[in-house]
Scaffold this motif. Sequence first.
Motif, PDB file in Angstrom:
ATOM      1  N   TRP A   3     -25.678  13.400  28.346  1.00  0.00           N
ATOM      2  CA  TRP A   3     -25.219  14.895  27.968  1.00  0.00           C
ATOM      3  C   TRP A   3     -24.542  14.783  26.464  1.00  0.00           C
ATOM      4  O   TRP A   3     -24.579  15.753  25.869  1.00  0.00           O
ATOM      5  CB  TRP A   3     -24.223  15.195  28.682  1.00  0.00           C
ATOM      6  N   THR A   4     -24.104  13.451  26.085  1.00  0.00           N
ATOM      7  CA  THR A   4     -23.895  13.414  24.541  1.00  0.00           C
ATOM      8  C   THR A   4     -25.243  13.891  23.576  1.00  0.00           C
ATOM      9  O   THR A   4     -24.756  14.181  22.619  1.00  0.00           O
ATOM     10  CB  THR A   4     -23.230  12.014  24.211  1.00  0.00           C
ATOM     11  N   MET A   5     -26.072  13.152  24.082  1.00  0.00           N
ATOM     12  CA  MET A   5     -27.335  13.502  23.403  1.00  0.00           C
ATOM     13  C   MET A   5     -27.609  14.806  23.486  1.00  0.00           C
ATOM     14  O   MET A   5     -28.089  15.226  22.164  1.00  0.00           O
ATOM     15  CB  MET A   5     -28.634  12.626  24.272  1.00  0.00           C
ATOM     16  N   TRP A   6     -27.640  15.545  24.206  1.00  0.00           N
ATOM     17  CA  TRP A   6     -27.743  16.970  24.228  1.00  0.00           C
ATOM     18  C   TRP A   6     -26.840  17.799  23.493  1.00  0.00           C
ATOM     19  O   TRP A   6     -27.201  18.803  22.739  1.00  0.00           O
ATOM     20  CB  TRP A   6     -28.073  17.661  25.571  1.00  0.00           C
ATOM     21  N   VAL A   7     -25.638  17.520  23.724  1.00  0.00           N
ATOM     22  CA  VAL A   7     -24.629  17.827  22.576  1.00  0.00           C
ATOM     23  C   VAL A   7     -25.037  17.587  21.048  1.00  0.00           C
ATOM     24  O   VAL A   7     -24.927  18.405  20.018  1.00  0.00           O
ATOM     25  CB  VAL A   7     -23.041  17.302  22.829  1.00  0.00           C
ATOM     26  N   SER A   8     -25.365  16.419  20.818  1.00  0.00           N
ATOM     27  CA  SER A   8     -26.032  16.066  19.490  1.00  0.00           C
ATOM     28  C   SER A   8     -27.183  17.092  19.066  1.00  0.00           C
ATOM     29  O   SER A   8     -27.126  17.264  17.976  1.00  0.00           O
ATOM     30  CB  SER A   8     -26.180  14.505  19.307  1.00  0.00           C
ATOM     31  N   ARG A   9     -27.904  17.282  20.075  1.00  0.00           N
ATOM     32  CA  ARG A   9     -29.079  18.211  19.797  1.00  0.00           C
ATOM     33  C   ARG A   9     -28.657  19.637  19.427  1.00  0.00           C
ATOM     34  O   ARG A   9     -29.167  20.228  18.397  1.00  0.00           O
ATOM     35  CB  ARG A   9     -30.015  18.263  20.933  1.00  0.00           C
ATOM     36  N   TRP A  10     -27.834  19.925  20.035  1.00  0.00           N
ATOM     37  CA  TRP A  10     -27.191  21.272  19.818  1.00  0.00           C
ATOM     38  C   TRP A  10     -26.302  21.369  18.464  1.00  0.00           C
ATOM     39  O   TRP A  10     -26.559  22.272  17.736  1.00  0.00           O
ATOM     40  CB  TRP A  10     -26.259  21.750  21.100  1.00  0.00           C
ATOM     41  N   ALA A  11     -25.779  20.462  17.930  1.00  0.00           N
ATOM     42  CA  ALA A  11     -25.120  20.229  16.704  1.00  0.00           C
ATOM     43  C   ALA A  11     -26.208  20.220  15.849  1.00  0.00           C
ATOM     44  O   ALA A  11     -25.952  20.941  14.646  1.00  0.00           O
ATOM     45  CB  ALA A  11     -24.139  19.014  16.721  1.00  0.00           C
ATOM     46  N   LYS A  12     -27.151  19.608  15.950  1.00  0.00           N
ATOM     47  CA  LYS A  12     -28.178  19.555  14.790  1.00  0.00           C
ATOM     48  C   LYS A  12     -28.964  20.868  14.885  1.00  0.00           C
ATOM     49  O   LYS A  12     -29.269  21.647  13.758  1.00  0.00           O
ATOM     50  CB  LYS A  12     -29.378  18.529  15.093  1.00  0.00           C
ATOM     51  N   ASP A  67     -21.789  27.488  12.219  1.00  0.00           N
ATOM     52  CA  ASP A  67     -20.878  26.686  11.348  1.00  0.00           C
ATOM     53  C   ASP A  67     -19.937  26.378  12.490  1.00  0.00           C
ATOM     54  O   ASP A  67     -19.676  24.974  12.580  1.00  0.00           O
ATOM     55  CB  ASP A  67     -20.537  27.040  10.370  1.00  0.00           C
ATOM     56  N   GLU A  68     -19.263  27.247  13.265  1.00  0.00           N
ATOM     57  CA  GLU A  68     -18.298  26.779  14.116  1.00  0.00           C
ATOM     58  C   GLU A  68     -18.872  25.868  15.366  1.00  0.00           C
ATOM     59  O   GLU A  68     -18.176  24.937  15.713  1.00  0.00           O
ATOM     60  CB  GLU A  68     -17.556  28.153  14.791  1.00  0.00           C
ATOM     61  N   ASN A  69     -20.324  26.418  15.892  1.00  0.00           N
ATOM     62  CA  ASN A  69     -20.868  25.635  16.909  1.00  0.00           C
ATOM     63  C   ASN A  69     -21.157  24.280  16.356  1.00  0.00           C
ATOM     64  O   ASN A  69     -20.998  23.082  17.419  1.00  0.00           O
ATOM     65  CB  ASN A  69     -22.058  26.404  17.279  1.00  0.00           C
ATOM     66  N   LYS A  70     -21.602  24.042  15.177  1.00  0.00           N
ATOM     67  CA  LYS A  70     -21.684  22.772  14.907  1.00  0.00           C
ATOM     68  C   LYS A  70     -20.627  21.864  14.877  1.00  0.00           C
ATOM     69  O   LYS A  70     -20.762  20.796  15.401  1.00  0.00           O
ATOM     70  CB  LYS A  70     -22.323  22.921  13.239  1.00  0.00           C
ATOM     71  N   ALA A  71     -19.564  22.502  14.139  1.00  0.00           N
ATOM     72  CA  ALA A  71     -18.234  21.773  14.290  1.00  0.00           C
ATOM     73  C   ALA A  71     -18.135  21.243  15.670  1.00  0.00           C
ATOM     74  O   ALA A  71     -17.470  20.212  15.724  1.00  0.00           O
ATOM     75  CB  ALA A  71     -17.360  22.336  13.365  1.00  0.00           C
ATOM     76  N   ASN A  72     -17.914  22.336  16.653  1.00  0.00           N
ATOM     77  CA  ASN A  72     -17.371  21.792  17.743  1.00  0.00           C
ATOM     78  C   ASN A  72     -18.367  20.835  18.487  1.00  0.00           C
ATOM     79  O   ASN A  72     -17.706  19.892  19.292  1.00  0.00           O
ATOM     80  CB  ASN A  72     -17.242  23.195  18.748  1.00  0.00           C
ATOM     81  N   PHE A  73     -19.682  21.219  18.286  1.00  0.00           N
ATOM     82  CA  PHE A  73     -20.616  19.986  19.046  1.00  0.00           C
ATOM     83  C   PHE A  73     -20.456  18.674  18.603  1.00  0.00           C
ATOM     84  O   PHE A  73     -20.499  17.635  19.026  1.00  0.00           O
ATOM     85  CB  PHE A  73     -21.948  20.568  18.805  1.00  0.00           C
ATOM     86  N   TYR A  74     -20.205  18.659  16.957  1.00  0.00           N
ATOM     87  CA  TYR A  74     -19.929  17.387  16.512  1.00  0.00           C
ATOM     88  C   TYR A  74     -18.667  16.517  16.963  1.00  0.00           C
ATOM     89  O   TYR A  74     -18.643  15.277  17.030  1.00  0.00           O
ATOM     90  CB  TYR A  74     -19.905  17.275  15.114  1.00  0.00           C
ATOM     91  N   GLN A  75     -17.554  17.413  17.147  1.00  0.00           N
ATOM     92  CA  GLN A  75     -16.422  17.035  17.581  1.00  0.00           C
ATOM     93  C   GLN A  75     -16.559  16.625  18.948  1.00  0.00           C
ATOM     94  O   GLN A  75     -15.868  15.494  19.165  1.00  0.00           O
ATOM     95  CB  GLN A  75     -15.262  18.191  17.794  1.00  0.00           C
ATOM     96  N   MET A  76     -17.248  17.120  20.059  1.00  0.00           N
ATOM     97  CA  MET A  76     -17.628  16.671  21.180  1.00  0.00           C
ATOM     98  C   MET A  76     -18.253  15.421  21.215  1.00  0.00           C
ATOM     99  O   MET A  76     -17.938  14.476  22.063  1.00  0.00           O
ATOM    100  CB  MET A  76     -18.396  17.669  21.892  1.00  0.00           C
ATOM    101  N   LYS A  77     -19.296  15.123  20.397  1.00  0.00           N
ATOM    102  CA  LYS A  77     -20.142  13.860  20.199  1.00  0.00           C
ATOM    103  C   LYS A  77     -19.093  12.795  19.905  1.00  0.00           C
ATOM    104  O   LYS A  77     -19.204  11.775  20.563  1.00  0.00           O
ATOM    105  CB  LYS A  77     -21.231  13.987  19.303  1.00  0.00           C
ATOM    106  N   ASN A  78     -18.267  13.156  18.913  1.00  0.00           N
ATOM    107  CA  ASN A  78     -17.156  12.092  18.531  1.00  0.00           C
ATOM    108  C   ASN A  78     -16.160  11.539  19.469  1.00  0.00           C
ATOM    109  O   ASN A  78     -16.038  10.414  19.831  1.00  0.00           O
ATOM    110  CB  ASN A  78     -16.348  12.491  17.194  1.00  0.00           C
TER     111      ASN A  78
END
Length: 358
Positions: free
Chosen positions: A164-173, A190-201
């Motif tokens: 699921w981290t992989m799909w979070v990373s996909r949504w960030a991209k 931009d907010e979605n990107k930041a949130n998804f990258y935060q989830m990935k981290n």
Amino acid sequence: MDEKEIRKRKKDELIQKLFNEMGSNEVRIRDIYKKYSFEFSLSPYDVENILGITKTERLRWTKDEKLKVAGYNSFRKYGKTIEYPKYDSFQIYHISKKQLEKWREEHKNEVNKKRKQAINKAKTTRKRNVNIQKQFYEKEWKKILVEWYKVDSKLGVTMELAYWTMWVSRWAKESQLKSLSARTKKKEYDENKANFYQMKNEAIKRLIQSSFSTLSFYKPRNADKTTYIQFCDVHFSLWGIEREFEYVSKWDFYAWHKKEIQKCDSCMVKVVKDYYSLFYVSIQHEELKDYHFSFHIPYPIGQVFLPDKANLPNVVHEEQEGLFRFGRPLVGDEKVIFTIKNTVKHFQAALTKFDLYF
């Protein structure tokens, strides 16, 4: 009254005088209009006023060839040549209000028809999407989970979170790419990107705790980023000499004379070390050869929560192919199966489950 208005009035008076002399001879009048259709043509503004129609209607009926165009005129604006239609005046003056209402009714019916088609298409698409999601989550996803957990429960939670981290990373991209071309929803993307990258981290912080994960460090040939350059008088003059022959940016000049400039006490150069370097997290198991997850975290971000790079093995960067290739957005039916809502829900569940084991 300006000269243009005087000319227009004289033209109208001459036309009226001509028609008065011809009387009610419709054939002669039509022949004159046909022979001099462009000379008698009407501007878009005149057509809208004469017929009592809107600009949108005029453009629509021009496109549908309901309004006859006699030719085109042009004018210059902002350095561009812009063309506009001139309409056949004989046709315009013979269009009745009844005809206009018929055209409006036809357009209204066409709009309603397309709206119904769109609604039916949306229902069909929604039904298809529900079936695709049901097929994946009720069959394929359960089968994948069984395959992981039957080997080892800790391996199962690791693989599930990685998945699921992989799909979070996909949504960030995906959000990042949409933001680049967005006009109205850039802030949202931009907010979605930041949130998804935060989830990935957050996931990476946990995944490195698993014994099924390996963490290494990738350093490219030019890993450092130069953020600021200020030449001394001598190097500034040398830069000016090179620019006499062709354009040379200060970044190019610096790259060509890097050693000398770095040794110069009077030049100022600011460099961010390992800016382009990456932490590399790999998750795999010998009994699950079809599954290999890999994640890259830029060094400036990862250095905050990941181990010191000096204690990590170096890795040669090789990008994977297929489903588990990193750094791409979603494609095709992936957006149907792994919606933002589904992705976030399963990611949070996988994160909670992982915390129970580690």
